[in-house]
Design a protein around this motif. Sequence first.
Motif, PDB file in Angstrom:
ATOM      1  N   MET A 126     -12.289  -9.894   2.415  1.00 20.28           N
ATOM      2  CA  MET A 126     -11.281  -8.878   2.216  1.00 20.28           C
ATOM      3  C   MET A 126     -10.427  -9.244   1.018  1.00 20.28           C
ATOM      4  N   SER A 127      -9.736  -8.300   0.443  1.00 22.90           N
ATOM      5  CA  SER A 127      -8.818  -8.562  -0.647  1.00 22.90           C
ATOM      6  C   SER A 127      -7.501  -9.049  -0.069  1.00 22.90           C
ATOM      7  N   THR A 128      -7.251 -10.369  -0.176  1.00 24.20           N
ATOM      8  CA  THR A 128      -6.049 -10.945   0.420  1.00 24.20           C
ATOM      9  C   THR A 128      -4.796 -10.367  -0.202  1.00 24.20           C
ATOM     10  N   ASP A 129      -4.781 -10.206  -1.514  1.00 21.37           N
ATOM     11  CA  ASP A 129      -3.583  -9.691  -2.193  1.00 21.37           C
ATOM     12  C   ASP A 129      -3.242  -8.282  -1.719  1.00 21.37           C
ATOM     13  N   LYS A 130      -4.248  -7.438  -1.575  1.00 27.22           N
ATOM     14  CA  LYS A 130      -3.994  -6.058  -1.139  1.00 27.22           C
ATOM     15  C   LYS A 130      -3.493  -6.017   0.297  1.00 27.22           C
ATOM     16  N   LEU A 131      -4.082  -6.856   1.150  1.00 24.38           N
ATOM     17  CA  LEU A 131      -3.647  -6.873   2.536  1.00 24.38           C
ATOM     18  C   LEU A 131      -2.242  -7.459   2.654  1.00 24.38           C
ATOM     19  N   MET A 132      -1.944  -8.498   1.861  1.00 27.05           N
ATOM     20  CA  MET A 132      -0.602  -9.078   1.848  1.00 27.05           C
ATOM     21  C   MET A 132       0.434  -8.029   1.469  1.00 27.05           C
ATOM     22  N   LYS A 133       0.101  -7.224   0.484  1.00 24.63           N
ATOM     23  CA  LYS A 133       1.019  -6.171   0.047  1.00 24.63           C
ATOM     24  C   LYS A 133       1.227  -5.141   1.142  1.00 24.63           C
ATOM     25  N   LEU A 134       0.144  -4.817   1.852  1.00 26.09           N
ATOM     26  CA  LEU A 134       0.226  -3.824   2.929  1.00 26.09           C
ATOM     27  C   LEU A 134       1.068  -4.338   4.091  1.00 26.09           C
ATOM     28  N   LEU A 135       0.998  -5.651   4.357  1.00 27.12           N
ATOM     29  CA  LEU A 135       1.709  -6.237   5.486  1.00 27.12           C
ATOM     30  C   LEU A 135       3.117  -6.702   5.145  1.00 27.12           C
ATOM     31  N   ALA A 136       3.489  -6.583   3.892  1.00 24.33           N
ATOM     32  CA  ALA A 136       4.808  -7.062   3.462  1.00 24.33           C
ATOM     33  C   ALA A 136       5.921  -6.320   4.191  1.00 24.33           C
ATOM     34  N   PRO A 137       7.055  -6.983   4.462  1.00 20.55           N
ATOM     35  CA  PRO A 137       8.163  -6.318   5.156  1.00 20.55           C
ATOM     36  C   PRO A 137       8.698  -5.151   4.332  1.00 20.55           C
ATOM     37  N   VAL A 138       9.050  -4.086   5.021  1.00 22.39           N
ATOM     38  CA  VAL A 138       9.594  -2.891   4.375  1.00 22.39           C
ATOM     39  C   VAL A 138      11.113  -2.974   4.449  1.00 22.39           C
ATOM     40  N   MET A 139      11.769  -2.863   3.285  1.00 24.08           N
ATOM     41  CA  MET A 139      13.221  -3.025   3.232  1.00 24.08           C
ATOM     42  C   MET A 139      13.943  -1.724   2.901  1.00 24.08           C
ATOM     43  N   LYS A 140      13.178  -0.643   2.725  1.00 27.53           N
ATOM     44  CA  LYS A 140      13.789   0.662   2.461  1.00 27.53           C
ATOM     45  C   LYS A 140      13.182   1.684   3.410  1.00 27.53           C
TER      46      LYS A 140
END
Length: 445
Positions: free
Chosen positions: A1-15
Amino acid sequence: MSTDKLMKLLAPVMKLDNLGIPTGLIQDIIFRLLFNESDVSIARFAEVLGIHPSLVDELLARMKQEHLVEVKRAGGLGSLSFIYGLTEAGTKRARDAFERSQYVGRVPISLEKYTEAILLQSKREARITPTQMKQALGFLILPENFDRRLGPAVNAGTSLFLYGPPGNGKTTIAQAIAKLIGRDSPIWLPDAITVGGQIIRVFDPLVHTPIEEKEMIVHAADFANGRSDKLKFDHRWRLFERPAVMVGGELTMDSLDLRYEPIAKVYEAPLQLKANGGMFLIDDFGRQQISPQELLNRWIVPLESGIDFLRLQSGQSLEVPFRQLIVFSTNLDPMQLVDGAFLRRIQMKVEVGGPSEKLFYQIFVESCKSFNVPFDKKAFVHLLQKWYRAPNRVMQAVHPRDIVKTVISICNYDNTAPRLTPDLVDEACESYFVDGNMAATLADQ
């Protein structure tokens, strides 16, 4: 899997705007939680909703300005320490929220983000090795190199057809594959998804096994290159073992489509959606409440395209991923069950036949060891000659276990130590093989 893309998808949402779902849907969950629990802290909101406390604080501040909630108690740490309750106007809005849905839980993920996550996590970089497959099947006595018939299908992650006479381990093999897939690599999934203002519950405690929190933090730390802070991840996602859905004769067409629950006013995800990223076993294929042809018509497109289509009560059609290893297991003749078009869409077909005399001997010896019954070669040869060779009976891998257990039951009834003798084998087989009893009755006439 694309780790960078999944990391971005799972990143905390602050807005709030970046949550990707209507704010009103989140406010409805807040109303319902306040109505159920009366006084709720920011920390409790964040725990239940799975979103960052600062977003909860922002939403409650807006609701306070509209006189829908009020601060019941204030701590010494600013607004994040406030305890909130409903106003009279807020109570009315909460009742309206219950009219729309009863859902209280983690804030749903948008269908678009869910689809992206499943597609990313279906492209597994790791592959099941021959050693892993052999270890997974190690407790079974199977023909040499049998793992090579299964491994390629598991790694392809599409479909597998297990067929052959009953009692030779098809279901057990499928369950071993499910455990292997489950341990292979965990998967991030939401509790619920939303589309068209509706909530679809994906999490099923009978299907999804959450990774222990300590293990999850370790995995998350590895995933984030050593950063172990749990807030580095959007808590609307949770880490699970790869799911395994197993169904038999109880399978109906309704369980393969969205099911609206009129009391809870939420949709329950169909079985194949719950199995995404893992395995879906249809055991005793051909004996379901739906015919093989109906299942063929329902799944012929998803099996080929990897995309399934579902429909809301409103008539809105949804396109969702169909990404799991589908395993069909049957005792019936595949060619009489389905047509060639269906079989072509199943990549691998594996026959699980009865054991040879050599394998049957090995299985019998292992069964004796498992139940602490001394193996007796004379009794075994007697079994082989009288109950298999003479009547030309087909051997099944399950027979040794069942015969040994029956012998043990007879010995327990006699209050004697379990042992194997030709007489005990005969008594056990007369109880076990129905045709043996019938033959004996006819012979006496």
